[in-house]
Motif scaffolding. Structure first.
Motif: not given
Length: 164
Positions: A35-36, A48-50, A59-63, A86-87
């Protein structure tokens, strides 16, 4: 040609090992390190792009973003044109971490090819680009990809073959 595929596989495995070591050194997981990298190379991104780039659930990207935020590596900022979104941006610490990771990776790659003649490095770079394009081309139609793999493995009706 089979040797080329085996060497490329070895390169992929070595790169995965390298990424795991980088992530461990930062005290984060491989998905967080990925992600970084995405944010570093693509700029601020909505979650959402991630989801799409990392191939994980919302849910996984939120965590994941919560963990990176707690680690002080990213922050969420209001989207300038979409009040509902958000960005995700790198913090100074996050930028320093991913910049150092990419610099070390680049140095190690350059050390491996330092003795090669520049024209060979250019040719090799071009070949790597064509390999990446060929792999992506195969994945344009994911349904066709899954069907072909199922046909080659003898799986019935596209049933998964199980863990490899």
């Amino acid at each position: 040609m089979n040797r080329l595929a085996l060497q490329l596989r070895d390169l992929i495995v070595a790169t995965d090992e390298y990424r795991r070591a980088e992530a461990a050194a930062l005290g984060i997981g491989v998905a967080e390190a990925a992600a970084l990298g995405e944010i570093h190379h693509r700029g601020p991104l909505p979650p959402s792009a991630l989801v799409v780039r990392l191939g994980i659930a919302s849910a996984s990207v939120t965590a994941l973003l919560d963990r990176l935020t707690v680690a002080g590596l990213v922050q969420r900022e209001p989207h300038p044109t979409d009040r509902r979104s958000v960005l995700v941006t790198l913090t100074p610490r996050g930028r320093a971490a991913i910049t150092a990771m990419f610099a070390m990776f680049t140095e190690d790659i350059l050390a491996a090819v330092h003795a090669a003649q520049p024209e060979y490095v250019r040719m090799f770079t071009d070949v790597l680009g064509r390999i990446a394009a060929s792999l992506r081309e195969r994945l344009v139609d994911e349904t066709a990809f899954a069907e072909e793999l199922a046909a080659r493995t003898g799986a019935a009706d596209g049933d998964p073959v199980g863990p490899v």
